[in-house]
Write an enzyme that holds these catalytic residues in place. Structure first.
Site, PDB file in Angstrom:
ATOM      1  N   GLU A 200       0.845  -1.183   0.000  1.00 14.45           N
ATOM      2  CA  GLU A 200       0.000   0.000   0.000  1.00 14.45           C
ATOM      3  C   GLU A 200       0.883   1.237   0.000  1.00 14.45           C
ATOM      4  O   GLU A 200       1.972   1.241   0.585  1.00 14.45           O
ATOM      5  CB  GLU A 200      -0.889   0.054   1.256  1.00 14.45           C
ATOM      6  CG  GLU A 200      -2.023  -0.933   1.281  1.00 14.45           C
ATOM      7  CD  GLU A 200      -2.869  -0.792   2.535  1.00 14.45           C
ATOM      8  OE1 GLU A 200      -2.486   0.012   3.425  1.00 14.45           O
ATOM      9  OE2 GLU A 200      -3.892  -1.470   2.640  1.00 14.45           O
ATOM     10  N   HIS A 235       2.742   0.057  14.914  1.00 13.81           N
ATOM     11  CA  HIS A 235       1.433  -0.358  14.405  1.00 13.81           C
ATOM     12  C   HIS A 235       0.528  -0.946  15.488  1.00 13.81           C
ATOM     13  O   HIS A 235      -0.527  -1.494  15.168  1.00 13.81           O
ATOM     14  CB  HIS A 235       1.579  -1.354  13.251  1.00 13.81           C
ATOM     15  CG  HIS A 235       2.471  -0.873  12.153  1.00 13.81           C
ATOM     16  ND1 HIS A 235       2.165   0.218  11.367  1.00 13.81           N
ATOM     17  CD2 HIS A 235       3.683  -1.315  11.727  1.00 13.81           C
ATOM     18  CE1 HIS A 235       3.135   0.412  10.496  1.00 13.81           C
ATOM     19  NE2 HIS A 235       4.064  -0.481  10.692  1.00 13.81           N
ATOM     20  N   ARG A 297     -14.432  -9.261  14.223  1.00 12.03           N
ATOM     21  CA  ARG A 297     -14.477  -9.652  15.634  1.00 12.03           C
ATOM     22  C   ARG A 297     -14.724  -8.400  16.469  1.00 12.03           C
ATOM     23  O   ARG A 297     -14.760  -7.283  15.943  1.00 12.03           O
ATOM     24  CB  ARG A 297     -13.151 -10.286  16.058  1.00 12.03           C
ATOM     25  CG  ARG A 297     -11.950  -9.395  15.750  1.00 12.03           C
ATOM     26  CD  ARG A 297     -10.664  -9.911  16.335  1.00 12.03           C
ATOM     27  NE  ARG A 297      -9.490  -9.213  15.834  1.00 12.03           N
ATOM     28  CZ  ARG A 297      -9.052  -8.038  16.241  1.00 12.03           C
ATOM     29  NH1 ARG A 297      -9.738  -7.381  17.184  1.00 12.03           N
ATOM     30  NH2 ARG A 297      -7.973  -7.480  15.742  1.00 12.03           N
TER      31      ARG A 297
END
Length: 629
Positions: A200, A235, A297
């Site tokens: 990306e 992250h 989730r």
């Protein structure tokens, strides 16, 4: 409604699920590994079943044992929590095939969103904007390198099956791509059993915006507004808040609408989160916000959404899994106030955030915040799982008040001898970048040493410690100790100073009784034995003459294992010439990779590390001798 529930997880999320289940009158079954035999979630559940050894791959990741535990205890349903098997479509299907209720999305929806490349292709088809990059099947290093060049550096390498910040690398230039790709693939294979990646374009002023969505089996699907999770390190989210600062109503409608379209594209049922990356260089604009991925989730940060909407998302999960419709329509949901969450970890920010393990001899949480935890005082932090201690959550009418409340909560944390990041969180919450909401996913890295420099005790604290030492000896009538500690002599002038050991370093401290009284009156301190707590930090302060000397540093050039772990890469050989900062060995611990580098230019004199070896903390892995000349 479901009558009995097995929680296929551990720690704070297991305790969180148990709390709601108990309120709803649902019997709960916990599962546990060897390391978790005395864990809090085991004690809180109505029943508990041992499922294997401490490593997750021998317990919490063994689906057959979890299903067998549910059948043996008569549990009707299985709630996966987050992590472990929560996004494993094969496990979800196995639960259903066993005649049990799966508290989560349909297996086909998990599969559709589980592989990031296929998910992005599906989003494009659904009209959801996605970031530019490469989603192709050709996974050869040469093709990936060419596609990175075509996308334009910096780029982000992401594991196709990844999540939770694992299997992700930012690459600034072509020269760094090959090493980053190899490291990313290793971590992806280890964490997810799939080393495929996508690329990306890395956004230079990125904000992480995500939207909570919820669907039922009756065709209803709603969003519960957005969260901002931009404050991250490697992250991994550190502080989350809802709503997102700077989000106007038009942009909110566009982003939340895109999230609903994304969820409908996979016929989604249950709790899910659509994650977006925003280019915040010109503020939050709908045309500069792109889909990243979907987490199929419940999210770690779900409490901030609960706080601003008044919804119990775990209750919604259980009701939807029981076949009920969503408790509220979209027009019945609204944002009320501001919520924030901080993740309290067992780690040492001053040592590169190395995980800290051991017994939590002291663990006290703030009384005026919501605390989600799976440990208590006396529990142990093990090397086998994520080192989260707790989540601290606050709610207030507006952002400024919420920030103040969360700062206050972090300052009140008392944790020892296991290190915690409480003081780091407190410091981060006080930065101008945070208070003005001028944040991106790179804010923590940009602030650098200012955030992670080891805290020092305040003058008031030192005065109080000196006075405390004085009075302890006066009460004990310990004249000899008084002489050594304070230079005390009979019939001499009153004591005015003390020689103290502060975390192993000697310091002469003048006694100022007025200053010490100011410290005792402060709201964020605590004292226990020779430990003093202040603004989330802990200091060991004791009379210098009786202080135990700190463990000496490793010999010059000795590269030691900073924690227990497994050697996953050895990049040098004995006799090699190495440059300062060159990677020598890579250690895997706490599900993360830690690169150990040369402290200076030199020669590898000894090499004791072998790939695949398990090592204990303090093991000498490499000895580097300085280059001569």
């Amino acid at each position: 409604m479901i009558q009995s529930l097995l929680i296929a997880n551990r720690g704070e999320i297991a305790c969180r699920i148990i709390r709601t289940a108990r309120r709803l009158g649902i019997r709960t079954v916990a599962v546990y590994s060897d390391a978790d035999a005395q864990a809090l979630h085991v004690a809180q559940a109505d029943e508990a079943v041992h499922i294997g050894a401490s490593p997750a791959r021998e317990s919490y990741l063994v689906g057959d044992r979890i299903i067998a535990a549910a059948q043996a205890t008569g549990a009707q349903a299985i709630h996966p929590g987050y992590g472990f098997l929560s996004e494993n479509a094969d496990f979800a299907q196995a639960v259903i095939d066993a005649g049990l209720i799966w508290v989560g999305p349909r297996p086909d929806s998990i599969r559709a969103m589980g592989l990031k490349d296929a998910a992005k292709a599906r989003m494009i088809a659904a009209g959801v904007p996605v970031t530019p990059g490469y989603l192709g099947e050709d996974q050869s290093p040469d093709r990936l390198a060419r596609e990175a060049e075509a996308t334009g550096y910096p780029v982000l390498i992401k594991a196709v099956a990844g999540g939770g910040g694992k299997g992700m690398r930012r690459v600034e230039a072509h020269a760094d791509f090959a090493d980053a790709l190899a490291s990313c693939r290793r971590e992806a294979a280890s964490s997810f059993g799939d080393d495929r990646v996508l690329l990306e374009k890395y956004i230079l002023s990125p904000r992480h915006i995500e939207v909570q969505v919820f669907g039922d089996t009756h065709g209803n699907l709603v969003h519960l507004f957005e969260r901002d999770c931009s404050l991250q390190r490697r992250h991994q989210k550190v502080i989350e808040e809802a709503p997102a600062p700077g989000m106007d109503e038009a942009t909110r409608a566009a982003v939340c609408g895109a999230a609903v379209r994304a969820a409908k594209a996979v016929d989604y049922v249950g709790a899910g989160t659509i994650e977006f990356i925003a280019d915040a260089s010109e503020g939050l604009r709908a045309d500069r916000i792109w889909f990243m991925e979907m987490n199929t989730r419940l999210q770690v940060e779900h409490p901030v959404t609960e706080e601003i909407t008044g919804v119990d998302l775990v209750e919604w999960q259980l009701r939807v899994a029981s076949g009920e419709p969503l408790p509220r329509r979209q027009d019945e949901l609204a944002i009320n106030g501001w919520a924030m969450e901080a993740r309290l970890y067992a780690e040492d920010p001053a040592k590169g955030f190395l995980p800290s393990i051991g017994k939590l001899e002291v663990l006290r949480f703030p009384h005026d915040a919501r605390v989600e935890t799976g440990v208590e005082e006396g529990s142990a932090v093990s090397p086998f799982y994520d080192p989260m201690i707790a989540k601290l959550i606050v709610h207030a009418p507006e952002r400024e008040a919420a920030a103040a409340a969360l700062s206050h909560a972090c300052a009140q944390v008392r944790c020892a001898p296991v290190s915690s990041n409480a003081w780091f969180l407190y410091r981060l919450l006080g930065t101008e970048a945070f208070t003005t909401a001028a944040i991106t996913t790179g804010t923590i890295d940009a602030l650098g040493d200012a955030l992670v420099a080891r805290p020092q005790p305040s003058t008031d604290l030192l005065q109080a410690a000196a006075q405390g030492a004085l009075w302890r000896h006066v009460v004990a009538d310990d004249t000899e100790s008084m002489r050594g500690l304070f230079g005390f002599r009979l019939n001499a002038n009153p004591v005015r100073s003390a020689l103290l050991s502060i975390d192993g370093e000697a310091r002469a401290v003048s006694i100022d009784f007025a200053a010490s009284e100011r410290f005792w009156d402060r709201p964020f301190w605590s004292h226990q034995a020779d430990r003093y707590f202040e603004d989330g930090a802990v200091f060991t302060i004791e009379p210098f003459r009786t202080a135990v000397s700190a463990v000496g540093a490793a010999a010059d050039g000795a590269i030691l294992a900073p924690m227990p772990g497994r050697v996953i890469a050895v990049d040098v050989a004995k006799g090699d010439h190495v440059a300062k900062g060159q990677k020598l060995v890579t250690l895997e611990a706490m599900k993360m990779e830690h690169a150990l580098v040369a402290p200076f230019d030199g020669i590898v004199a000894e090499l004791n590390a072998t790939e695949g070896a398990q090592v204990v903390e303090g093991t000498t892995l490499v000895q580097v001798d300085r280059s001569q000349g």
